[in-house]
Each structure stands twice: as structure tokens, then as C-alpha cells.
Design a protein around this motif. Structure first.
Motif, PDB file in Angstrom:
ATOM      1  N   ARG A 345       0.835  -1.209   0.000  1.00 35.50           N
ATOM      2  CA  ARG A 345       0.000   0.000   0.000  1.00 35.50           C
ATOM      3  C   ARG A 345       0.869   1.259   0.000  1.00 35.50           C
ATOM      4  NH1 ARG A 345      -4.664   1.369   4.427  1.00 35.50           N
ATOM      5  NH2 ARG A 345      -2.834   1.718   5.751  1.00 35.50           N
ATOM      6  N   ALA A 346       2.009   1.193   0.665  1.00 34.07           N
ATOM      7  CA  ALA A 346       2.938   2.330   0.638  1.00 34.07           C
ATOM      8  C   ALA A 346       3.370   2.627  -0.796  1.00 34.07           C
ATOM      9  CB  ALA A 346       4.156   2.028   1.513  1.00 34.07           C
ATOM     10  N   ASP A 354       1.212  10.432  -2.791  1.00 31.89           N
ATOM     11  CA  ASP A 354       0.828  10.731  -1.406  1.00 31.89           C
ATOM     12  C   ASP A 354       1.937  10.195  -0.506  1.00 31.89           C
ATOM     13  OD1 ASP A 354      -0.386  11.231   0.983  1.00 31.89           O
ATOM     14  OD2 ASP A 354      -2.346  10.450   0.384  1.00 31.89           O
ATOM     15  N   TYR A 355       3.033  10.961  -0.434  1.00 33.01           N
ATOM     16  CA  TYR A 355       4.252  10.451   0.192  1.00 33.01           C
ATOM     17  C   TYR A 355       4.156  10.372   1.709  1.00 33.01           C
ATOM     18  CZ  TYR A 355       5.731  11.706  -4.495  1.00 33.01           C
ATOM     19  OH  TYR A 355       5.814  11.819  -5.850  1.00 33.01           O
ATOM     20  N   GLU A 356       3.379  11.241   2.311  1.00 35.09           N
ATOM     21  CA  GLU A 356       3.232  11.191   3.772  1.00 35.09           C
ATOM     22  C   GLU A 356       2.603   9.869   4.208  1.00 35.09           C
ATOM     23  OE1 GLU A 356       1.343  14.485   5.596  1.00 35.09           O
ATOM     24  OE2 GLU A 356       2.611  15.991   4.622  1.00 35.09           O
ATOM     25  N   LYS A 357       1.565   9.450   3.512  1.00 33.84           N
ATOM     26  CA  LYS A 357       0.919   8.179   3.850  1.00 33.84           C
ATOM     27  C   LYS A 357       1.840   6.999   3.539  1.00 33.84           C
ATOM     28  CE  LYS A 357      -3.913   9.622   3.495  1.00 33.84           C
ATOM     29  NZ  LYS A 357      -5.210   9.412   2.795  1.00 33.84           N
ATOM     30  N   ALA A 358       2.646   7.135   2.489  1.00 33.15           N
ATOM     31  CA  ALA A 358       3.606   6.075   2.162  1.00 33.15           C
ATOM     32  C   ALA A 358       4.606   5.900   3.305  1.00 33.15           C
ATOM     33  CB  ALA A 358       4.328   6.400   0.862  1.00 33.15           C
ATOM     34  N   LYS A 387      10.499  14.539   1.136  1.00 37.36           N
ATOM     35  CA  LYS A 387      11.339  15.740   1.265  1.00 37.36           C
ATOM     36  C   LYS A 387      11.426  16.490  -0.061  1.00 37.36           C
ATOM     37  CE  LYS A 387      16.006  17.160   2.617  1.00 37.36           C
ATOM     38  NZ  LYS A 387      17.342  16.701   3.057  1.00 37.36           N
ATOM     39  N   VAL A 388      11.643  15.767  -1.145  1.00 40.95           N
ATOM     40  CA  VAL A 388      11.743  16.387  -2.463  1.00 40.95           C
ATOM     41  C   VAL A 388      10.419  17.025  -2.864  1.00 40.95           C
ATOM     42  CG1 VAL A 388      12.009  15.879  -4.919  1.00 40.95           C
ATOM     43  CG2 VAL A 388      13.645  14.951  -3.275  1.00 40.95           C
ATOM     44  N   SER A 389       9.315  16.338  -2.572  1.00 42.32           N
ATOM     45  CA  SER A 389       8.003  16.842  -2.993  1.00 42.32           C
ATOM     46  C   SER A 389       7.664  18.162  -2.332  1.00 42.32           C
ATOM     47  CB  SER A 389       6.922  15.808  -2.668  1.00 42.32           C
ATOM     48  OG  SER A 389       6.695  15.736  -1.260  1.00 42.32           O
ATOM     49  N   ARG A 390       8.263  18.400  -1.163  1.00 39.60           N
ATOM     50  CA  ARG A 390       8.004  19.671  -0.477  1.00 39.60           C
ATOM     51  C   ARG A 390       8.742  20.825  -1.140  1.00 39.60           C
ATOM     52  NH1 ARG A 390       8.230  16.980   5.593  1.00 39.60           N
ATOM     53  NH2 ARG A 390       6.018  16.379   5.647  1.00 39.60           N
ATOM     54  N   LYS A 391       9.690  20.495  -2.012  1.00 43.47           N
ATOM     55  CA  LYS A 391      10.364  21.517  -2.814  1.00 43.47           C
ATOM     56  C   LYS A 391       9.713  21.569  -4.197  1.00 43.47           C
ATOM     57  CE  LYS A 391      14.801  20.983  -0.433  1.00 43.47           C
ATOM     58  NZ  LYS A 391      16.236  20.633  -0.567  1.00 43.47           N
TER      59      LYS A 391
END
Length: 500
Positions: A345-346, A354-358, A387-391
Motif C-alpha cells: 500500500r505504501a 501521497d508520500y506522507e501516507k507512504a 522531502k523532495v516533494s516539499r520543494k
């Protein structure tokens, strides 16, 4: 012979018959003599091979000795000794009984048979044999000790039965422990203890008792069937199939065994086929096979849980993020401590960006399987992607999925580049905003259409981020695919940008 021929008539016939009988007697004496010598040879070879520990070869010679002389009690006794050395007490018992029939006062056979009967839990028959030994040898120490064990065994058996009828399953098990110390080959005691374990909700221990019990009787179809059903319900379909086949070997027309056999065989074939399809990366076909398996066995929770887990895995491999998340979530609800489901599921959440849920799923999976390298590496990758997605998330910038191909990426880039071209805006503020978006769109296209850079980004590293590149800030200019930024000159700069 010549005289008989010349005599002729009835007298000649009688003469010929007499001569024939003489010749037959001579031949029979030769055969019987050879047979006796052969028997002695087989017995001697059997003795030597038994002493050397070559049991199968020794047994073959004793078979030949018994066939050659079926009235010799010693040949049966010696063959029984080989059977016992091979751990085949059921085969030894008839030979010992035959030796006793041929020589009722042969005490070694009585003692050996009594020992076997005691281990089988046959107290009355064992007592008779030990008493016969003591009649022939009143101070026989082993027979005296074994006779005392018979009495102890009867007390323990009675204690176990009383506790069982009172519903005291733990007490029954304790009593049966002592029973089985004396009678490890007693199928009834093992079956009773298996039933107690089942009553206490421990099918694994029940299986441990039923497995030997099924083979301690000559025809124990009921135990094989029960054993197969237990294993089937626990998900051990291959072992279940093997045991139900043993039942059918005893009676191929047994209706209960045959009905169960058909069910186990069908489901086992479907599950094996599904896994083969997964190994061959034929994931959609594997999903269909698992869906069929759920229809074949809708009542055993294990198989539904397994099917949901593997369908979840297949949907992730097919990069069907939304469907995968739905099925994986259902599978997780059914089996909350399954690390594989959380890992899959991750991966579905990563596909869905949806990286936070992963990260959350990988962290939870690590709690249940902290030694898994795949989970550790997956968590590290998910944390990097977060981390990358937040940039900058190049997939989100272009509005494409992580499984988008090059053609889909270029199409999205062209549409957005036309929409956010700075010349489309009038005010300086709007132009500045358009410039920023335009650079991000061009950067996303550069990264996602370059296989090497895209691979780095998918692994959680931004190839255009100076902080992640060796050599400091020299990589900053890679944010602009034309190797210079025309907006830096200011004013109304017009240019032709790349679409390819």
C-alpha cells in the motif's frame, strides 16, 4: 531302463514308474539339501548385515529365510528384530506372534511382543505376555518392571478419561503426557490429546499429535481426513492435499475423503497457478485467478485474506494506484499486522504521490518486520520523496502520474508551456509568476524525459537541486533547459521556446 523297455505291457509300465520314482527321490534330496544350505546362508548373511547396521539388506535375507522355512520360529524372531531396528514395530508384531505360536515357551519373543503392546497402549495383552515371561523365569527383572508400568499406565489412562469427561482439557493433557511417556505408539491417546488441543483453540498442537496417530493404525482414514481439514483451514493446502491422498490410498471410494480431496485439489491448483502467473509478470491474469480462488473457497478466511493481499500486490505492479489503495486498505483491515500489505500500500501511495501516507505505512510495516531490507529501503525512499516533494514535485507540476510515459509527459508539457508563456501576461507581477511556473514546467519536462534523471527523481533525489548534487551550486543552472534564463535580461524579451 533297457530291461523295462523289453518287458513291455503292464510289467514294463510298472517297471518304468518305479524307476521314475527313484530318479525323483534323488532329485528331491538334492533340492531339499540345497534349500537347507541356502536357508543357513541367508540366516548367516542376515546376522552379519544386521550387526553391520545394513538393515535393508539384512531384512532381504531374512525374508528369503522365512520363505524357505516357514516353520522355524527363530527366523521369524530374527526378522522381527530387524523390523524393530528399522522402527517398524507394526511389521515386527506379526512375526513375534508367529514365533510364539510355533514355540509358546520362547520367552524372548514374549518379552519383545509385550514391550511393543505396552508402547501401543494395549495393557491387557501386554500384561499377559509379561506374566508368561515371569512364569518361565520368576526373577526376570525387565518383565517385573514392565508389569509395573502396565499398572501405572492403566491409572494414567483412567485419570485422563475422567478429566476429559469433566471438561478439564488441561488436566486431560497433563495425564496423557504421562500416558504417552509409556505408550508413545498409542493412537487413541494421541487423538484424545489432539481433541483437547482443538477444544483449547490450538490446532497446530493438534496437528502434531494427529500426524503420527494417522499412521499408527492400519486403516485410520478418519484421522487423515481430520488432519487434512485442519491443515486446509490453516492455509496449508499442499500438506492438506498430501494427507487426503493417504486416505484415498486406503479406500478410493471413501465419499468424505473424495469430496474433500476434490475441493483441496481445485483450490490448490488455482493458488499455485496464480503464483506462477505472478512469477511470469502476468499480473492481470493472476488477479483473475485469485478472484476465482475466493469463489472456490469463500468460507475459510485465510484464503480470502491471501487473495486480497496478492491482488493488492498485482495492482501495484500494474501501477493502478487508486484501485491498489482500495484493495490494499481492505486487505490491511482484514490482516492489520501483515507487513507485506503495508509495504504494497505504501508503494500504491507513492504512485498516487501521497508520500506522507507512504512513509506512515512503511513505518508501521517496520514495526511488524524490522529485519526486512525491502521495508527499510522503501521507507528511506519514501522519506526522500516526501522531502523532495516539499520543494518541487515534477509529476505534480506537469499534472501526470508517476507511471506516465514520455509521450504523455511531452503532451502535458506543451499544454502547460503554452498556457504559462510569459508573453501571455501583461502586468509585471503576472509575468514574474508566469516566468516561475514556466521554468518549473520546463525543468519538469527536462527531468522526466531524461531516463537517468527520472530514475534519480523516482529514487527520492532531485537531479536539478544544487543541494543534492556534488560540486555545490554548479548544478543550479540546470533548472533552465535552454542553458540560460532569458527572463534575467528584463523588459519585453520575446523568444521561441522548445516544445520537443
Amino acid at each position: 531302463m533297457e530291461w523295462c523297455w523289453r518287458t513291455g505291457g503292464a510289467s514294463g509300465l510298472l517297471c518304468s514308474l518305479s524307476l521314475l520314482c527313484v530318479l525323483l527321490d534323488i532329485q528331491l534330496d538334492g533340492v531339499l539339501g540345497a534349500t537347507h544350505a541356502e536357508i543357513e546362508h541367508h540366516l548367516e548373511m542376515g546376522r552379519k548385515l544386521l550387526a553391520a547396521g545394513q538393515l535393508a539388506e539384512a531384512l532381504s535375507h531374512y525374508h528369503s529365510a522365512v520363505e524357505g522355512d516357514s516353520e522355524n520360529y527363530l527366523t521369524y524372531y530374527k526378522r522381527a528384530a530387524v523390523f524393530l531396528a528399522m522402527g517398524r514395530s507394526k511389521s515386527a508384531l506379526p512375526d513375534l506372534t508367529r514365533a510364539i505360536q510355533l514355540k509358546p515357551d520362547f520367552l524372548p519373543a514374549r518379552l519383545q511382543r509385550g514391550n511393543i503392546l505396552l508402547k501401543q497402549g494395549n495393557t491387557q495383552e501386554a500384561r499377559d505376555d509379561f506374566r508368561m515371561v515371569l512364569q518361565g523365569s520368576a526373577d526376570h527383572k525387565e518383565a517385573q518392571e514392565q508389569l509395573m508400568k502396565v499398572s501405572d499406565l492403566e491409572d494414567f489412562q483412567e485419570e485422563a478419561q475422567t478429566a476429559y469427561h469433566q471438561g478439564d482439557y488441561s488436566g486431560t493433557i497433563n495425564a496423557l503426557e504421562r500416558v504417552l511417556e509409556i505408550s508413545p505408539w498409542d493412537p487413541e491417546s494421541r487423538e484424545l490429546r489432539a481433541d483437547c488441543y482443538l477444544q483449547m483453540g490450538d490446532p497446530q498442537k493438534a496437528i502434531q499429535d494427529l500426524t503420527p496417530a494417522a499412521r499408527l493404525r492400519n486403516d485410520n482414514r478418519a484421522a487423515f481426513l481430520k488432519l487434512s481439514r485442519l491443515l486446509y483451514n490453516l492455509g496449508e493446502h499442499h500438506d492438506a492435499l498430501n494427507h487426503i491422498r493417504e486416505c484415498l490410498k486406503l479406500d478410493q471410494d471413501d465419499k468424505e475423503c473424495f469430496s474433500h480431496y476434490k475441493q483441496v485439489k481445485k483450490l490448490s491448483k488455482q493458488l499455485d497457478s496464480a503464483e506462477e502467473l505472478i512469477q511470469g509478470e502476468r499480473f492481470q491474469e493472476a488477479i483473475e485467478k485469485y478472484e476465482s480462488a475466493m469463489k472456490t473457497e469463500p468460507n475459510v478466511e485465510f484464503y480470502t485474506n491471501l487473495a486480497k493481499e496478492r491482488i493488492c500486490f498485482c495492482l501495484v505492479k500494474l501501477q493502478l494506484a487508486t484501485e491498489a489503495i482500495d484493495v490494499c486498505s481492505e486487505a490491511h483491515q482484514r490482516d492489520p499486522r501483515n507487513a507485506n500489505i503495508l509495504k504494497d500500500r505504501a508503494e500504491a501511495y507513492i504512485l498516487n504521490q501521497d508520500y506522507e501516507k507512504a512513509v506512515e505505512d512503511y513505518q508501521e510495516a517496520r514495526e511488524f518486520d524490522g529485519d526486512s531490507n525491502a521495508i527499510r529501503e522503501g521507507l528511506e525512499r519514501a522519506q526522500k520523496l516526501l522531502k523532495v516533494s516539499r520543494k518541487r514535485d515534477y509529476y505534480k507540476i506537469l499534472g501526470v502520474g508517476r507511471n506516465a510515459n514520455k509521450q504523455e509527459i511531452i503532451k502535458a508539457y506543451r499544454k502547460l508551456a503554452q498556457q504559462w508563456h510569459p508573453d501571455n501576461f501583461q502586468s509585471e507581477a503576472d509575468k514574474k509568476e508566469a516566468e516561475k511556473k514556466f521554468i518549473d514546467i520546463a525543468s519538469a519536462k527536462e527531468v522526466l524525459t531524461d531516463p537517468e534523471m527520472r530514475q534519480k527523481f523516482d529514487a527520492g533525489e532531485d537531479p536539478l537541486d544544487p543541494e543534492t548534487q556534488q560540486g555545490g551550486g554548479g548544478g543550479g543552472q540546470r533548472g533552465w533547459p535552454f542553458h540560460f534564463n532569458p527572463f534575467e535580461s528584463g523588459g519585453n524579451f520575446h523568444f521561441k521556446f522548445e516544445y520537443n
